[in-house]
Scaffold this active site. Structure first.
Site, PDB file in Angstrom:
ATOM      1  N   SER A  35       0.820  -1.210   0.000  1.00  0.00           N
ATOM      2  CA  SER A  35       0.000   0.000   0.000  1.00  0.00           C
ATOM      3  C   SER A  35       0.851   1.255   0.000  1.00  0.00           C
ATOM      4  O   SER A  35       0.442   2.289  -0.509  1.00  0.00           O
ATOM      5  CB  SER A  35      -0.847   0.045   1.270  1.00  0.00           C
ATOM      6  OG  SER A  35      -1.611  -1.103   1.385  1.00  0.00           O
TER       7      SER A  35
ATOM      8  N   HIS B 228      -0.794  -2.583  -7.481  1.00  0.00           N
ATOM      9  CA  HIS B 228      -1.558  -2.322  -6.249  1.00  0.00           C
ATOM     10  C   HIS B 228      -3.062  -2.368  -6.510  1.00  0.00           C
ATOM     11  O   HIS B 228      -3.611  -1.477  -7.158  1.00  0.00           O
ATOM     12  CB  HIS B 228      -1.134  -0.956  -5.691  1.00  0.00           C
ATOM     13  CG  HIS B 228      -1.772  -0.608  -4.400  1.00  0.00           C
ATOM     14  ND1 HIS B 228      -2.040   0.684  -4.013  1.00  0.00           N
ATOM     15  CD2 HIS B 228      -2.222  -1.393  -3.373  1.00  0.00           C
ATOM     16  CE1 HIS B 228      -2.605   0.689  -2.829  1.00  0.00           C
ATOM     17  NE2 HIS B 228      -2.733  -0.563  -2.423  1.00  0.00           N
TER      18      HIS B 228
ATOM     19  N   GLU C  75      -3.017   0.521  -9.268  1.00  0.00           N
ATOM     20  CA  GLU C  75      -1.881   1.433  -9.413  1.00  0.00           C
ATOM     21  C   GLU C  75      -0.671   0.595  -9.824  1.00  0.00           C
ATOM     22  O   GLU C  75      -0.316  -0.359  -9.117  1.00  0.00           O
ATOM     23  CB  GLU C  75      -1.589   2.145  -8.084  1.00  0.00           C
ATOM     24  CG  GLU C  75      -2.654   3.176  -7.697  1.00  0.00           C
ATOM     25  CD  GLU C  75      -2.402   3.834  -6.341  1.00  0.00           C
ATOM     26  OE1 GLU C  75      -2.762   5.005  -6.185  1.00  0.00           O
ATOM     27  OE2 GLU C  75      -1.860   3.170  -5.422  1.00  0.00           O
TER      28      GLU C  75
ATOM     29  N   ASN D 129      -3.595   6.247  -1.552  1.00  0.00           N
ATOM     30  CA  ASN D 129      -3.401   6.269  -0.098  1.00  0.00           C
ATOM     31  C   ASN D 129      -2.803   7.590   0.387  1.00  0.00           C
ATOM     32  O   ASN D 129      -3.075   8.014   1.515  1.00  0.00           O
ATOM     33  CB  ASN D 129      -2.545   5.081   0.355  1.00  0.00           C
ATOM     34  CG  ASN D 129      -3.339   3.790   0.294  1.00  0.00           C
ATOM     35  OD1 ASN D 129      -4.576   3.819   0.327  1.00  0.00           O
ATOM     36  ND2 ASN D 129      -2.674   2.661   0.180  1.00  0.00           N
TER      37      ASN D 129
HETATM   38  N1  3HC Z   1     -15.894  -9.732  -2.926  1.00  0.00           N
HETATM   39  C1  3HC Z   1     -16.661  -9.784  -4.051  1.00  0.00           C
HETATM   40  N2  3HC Z   1     -17.725  -8.973  -4.249  1.00  0.00           N
HETATM   41  C2  3HC Z   1     -18.037  -8.120  -3.278  1.00  0.00           C
HETATM   42  C3  3HC Z   1     -17.299  -8.007  -2.085  1.00  0.00           C
HETATM   43  C4  3HC Z   1     -16.176  -8.861  -1.941  1.00  0.00           C
HETATM   44  N3  3HC Z   1     -15.379  -8.828  -0.863  1.00  0.00           N
HETATM   45  N4  3HC Z   1     -17.843  -7.044  -1.315  1.00  0.00           N
HETATM   46  C5  3HC Z   1     -18.893  -6.558  -2.001  1.00  0.00           C
HETATM   47  N5  3HC Z   1     -19.011  -7.195  -3.181  1.00  0.00           N
HETATM   48  C6  3HC Z   1     -19.974  -6.938  -4.256  1.00  0.00           C
HETATM   49  C7  3HC Z   1     -21.343  -7.404  -3.879  1.00  0.00           C
HETATM   50  O1  3HC Z   1     -21.538  -8.759  -4.242  1.00  0.00           O
HETATM   51  C8  3HC Z   1     -22.207  -6.473  -4.716  1.00  0.00           C
HETATM   52  O2  3HC Z   1     -22.217  -6.922  -6.063  1.00  0.00           O
HETATM   53  P1  3HC Z   1     -23.461  -6.648  -7.019  1.00  0.00           P
HETATM   54  O3  3HC Z   1     -23.772  -5.177  -6.916  1.00  0.00           O
HETATM   55  O4  3HC Z   1     -22.935  -7.043  -8.370  1.00  0.00           O
HETATM   56  O5  3HC Z   1     -24.551  -7.504  -6.497  1.00  0.00           O
HETATM   57  C9  3HC Z   1     -21.432  -5.156  -4.710  1.00  0.00           C
HETATM   58  O6  3HC Z   1     -20.069  -5.513  -4.417  1.00  0.00           O
HETATM   59  C10 3HC Z   1     -21.965  -4.214  -3.689  1.00  0.00           C
HETATM   60  O7  3HC Z   1     -21.906  -4.876  -2.425  1.00  0.00           O
HETATM   61  P2  3HC Z   1     -23.001  -4.787  -1.279  1.00  0.00           P
HETATM   62  O8  3HC Z   1     -24.342  -4.531  -1.907  1.00  0.00           O
HETATM   63  O9  3HC Z   1     -22.860  -5.955  -0.379  1.00  0.00           O
HETATM   64  O10 3HC Z   1     -22.535  -3.582  -0.406  1.00  0.00           O
HETATM   65  P3  3HC Z   1     -22.304  -2.100  -0.799  1.00  0.00           P
HETATM   66  O11 3HC Z   1     -23.182  -1.647  -1.896  1.00  0.00           O
HETATM   67  O12 3HC Z   1     -22.341  -1.419   0.510  1.00  0.00           O
HETATM   68  O13 3HC Z   1     -20.798  -2.069  -1.350  1.00  0.00           O
HETATM   69  C11 3HC Z   1     -18.473  -1.884  -1.134  1.00  0.00           C
HETATM   70  C12 3HC Z   1     -19.727  -2.553  -0.617  1.00  0.00           C
HETATM   71  C13 3HC Z   1     -18.203  -2.329  -2.569  1.00  0.00           C
HETATM   72  C14 3HC Z   1     -17.317  -2.333  -0.245  1.00  0.00           C
HETATM   73  C15 3HC Z   1     -18.695  -0.326  -1.115  1.00  0.00           C
HETATM   74  O14 3HC Z   1     -19.146   0.061   0.164  1.00  0.00           O
HETATM   75  C16 3HC Z   1     -17.456   0.457  -1.448  1.00  0.00           C
HETATM   76  O15 3HC Z   1     -17.136   0.659  -2.625  1.00  0.00           O
HETATM   77  N6  3HC Z   1     -16.734   0.949  -0.397  1.00  0.00           N
HETATM   78  C17 3HC Z   1     -15.521   1.720  -0.570  1.00  0.00           C
HETATM   79  C18 3HC Z   1     -14.367   0.776  -0.654  1.00  0.00           C
HETATM   80  C19 3HC Z   1     -13.064   1.499  -0.856  1.00  0.00           C
HETATM   81  O16 3HC Z   1     -12.961   2.719  -0.794  1.00  0.00           O
HETATM   82  N7  3HC Z   1     -12.001   0.723  -1.076  1.00  0.00           N
HETATM   83  C20 3HC Z   1     -10.673   1.253  -1.202  1.00  0.00           C
HETATM   84  C21 3HC Z   1      -9.998   1.155   0.121  1.00  0.00           C
HETATM   85  S1  3HC Z   1      -8.330   1.760   0.087  1.00  0.00           S
HETATM   86  C22 3HC Z   1      -7.435   0.440  -0.397  1.00  0.00           C
HETATM   87  O17 3HC Z   1      -7.914  -0.641  -0.654  1.00  0.00           O
HETATM   88  C23 3HC Z   1      -5.982   0.661  -0.519  1.00  0.00           C
HETATM   89  C24 3HC Z   1      -5.200  -0.312   0.298  1.00  0.00           C
HETATM   90  O18 3HC Z   1      -3.850  -0.152   0.025  1.00  0.00           O
HETATM   91  C25 3HC Z   1      -5.430  -0.159   1.756  1.00  0.00           C
END
Ligand code: 3HC
Length: 284
Positions: free
Chosen positions: A119, A140, A152, A190
């Site tokens: 990250s 990434h 990335e 990040n």
């Molecule tokens: N694996 C596979 N599919 C998943 C999943 C997973 N772990 N989590 C959610 N999904 C899918 C669901 O099946 C659903 O699919 P569909 O719309 O095709 O039916 C879709 O994603 C939406 O999921 P939910 O309806 O259960 O829930 P939400 O609508 O609340 O979405 C979320 C969940 C996708 C996590 C959304 O809240 C989101 O986009 N959050 C922001 C996440 C984010 O910002 N990530 C970046 C973090 S920073 C990072 O990763 C960097 C690292 O270095 C730390």
């Protein structure tokens, strides 16, 4: 390079998610964990995730079977010897990663790309333990990897243009949108995201609002899919702490100095969703 086989090292949330993405994109995947039990458990988690997508009508049964059959879960690192690209996604600890890269250098083909899903840690620190560092770069993915559209591609000072281009094409073939970024802590996302997440914790610490209201405000006020504290729980509080520490180390900017509550929660073993509680509870 004709990329066919991808090695994934590490079986946490990211290793598991990236394996799923690669298998669905038609690659052969060698998923390596430190123990065969952990490798099997990760494969079982991927199986569950794919089954859920079939249930929701997002994936055909035949595609599920094909993706699952494409993943080989192993514990012996030598099984990565014929991979075209290896992506490590182990703990965010530089010594651990450098030791792993030295092993991968011995095991992988000379023309294989060795990538890190770090990250924030400097990619050059991993490239420098490999005999031909031009093949080392960052690939990434974002959490959850099967859902988030960005990759990335991080070019260290020593990375060749060919390796960057191969990684860019690989990310596109996985259905992701690649961006190319230099090897600076936090890359793009990040570096911008974590001061925001860290300041959300500080708002809570200062008693400005409740955790729930901070999250509601950013969802309802800015249209973000999750509030900052729930997002920290999703990323993992241990990972978030390491990211902030690495950013602070590089820039000495107070915005990156980890909020004390984050450190306390990690010490208490409250690591977010993966441990059942963090800022919020996820039991049951
Ligand atoms: N694996 C596979 N599919 C998943 C999943 C997973 N772990 N989590 C959610 N999904 C899918 C669901 O099946 C659903 O699919 P569909 O719309 O095709 O039916 C879709 O994603 C939406 O999921 P939910 O309806 O259960 O829930 P939400 O609508 O609340 O979405 C979320 C969940 C996708 C996590 C959304 O809240 C989101 O986009 N959050 C922001 C996440 C984010 O910002 N990530 C970046 C973090 S920073 C990072 O990763 C960097 C690292 O270095 C730390």
């Amino acid at each position: 390079m004709n990329v066919k086989r991808i090695g994934i090292v590490g079986s946490g949330i990211m290793g598991s998610g990236i394996s799923e993405v690669c298998a669905k994109a038609g690659y052969e995947v060698v998923l390596r964990s430190r123990t065969q039990e952990k490798a099997a458990a990760t494969l079982a988690a991927i199986e569950k995730s794919l089954a859920k997508q079939v249930e929701r009508g997002k994936l055909e049964e035949a595609e599920r079977e094909k993706a699952l059959a494409a993943i080989k879960a192993v514990s012996n690192i030598k099984e990565l010897s014929d991979c075209d690209i290896v992506i490590e996604s182990v703990i965010e600890d530089l010594d651990t990663k450098r030791e792993l890269f030295a092993h991968l250098d011995d095991v992988c083909r000379d023309d294989a790309i060795i990538a890190t899903n770090t990250s924030t840690l400097p990619v050059i620190e991993m490239a420098s333990v490999v005999r031909n560092p031009e093949r080392v770069l960052g690939i990434h993915f974002f959490n959850p990897a099967p859902v988030m559209g960005l990759v990335e591609v991080v070019a260290a000072l020593t990375t060749s243009e060919e390796a960057v281009e191969t990684a860019r094409m690989f990310a596109e073939s996985c259905g992701k949108e690649p961006v190319i970024v230099k090897d600076q802590a936090g890359f793009i996302v990040n570096a911008l995201l974590f001061p925001y997440l860290n300041n959300a914790i500080k708002l809570f610490e200062n008693g400005v609002a409740s955790m729930e209201d901070i999250d509601t405000a950013m969802k309802a006020g800015c249209g973000f899919p999750m509030g900052p504290l729930a997002l920290l729980d999703l990323v993992g509080l241990d990972t978030s702490l390491s990211i902030l520490e690495a950013l602070y180390d590089e820039f000495r900017d107070p915005n990156y100095a980890p909020a004390p509550t984050l450190r306390r929660l990690v010490s208490a073993g409250k690591l977010g969703r993966k441990s059942g509680s963090g800022f919020f509870d996820y039991q049951g």
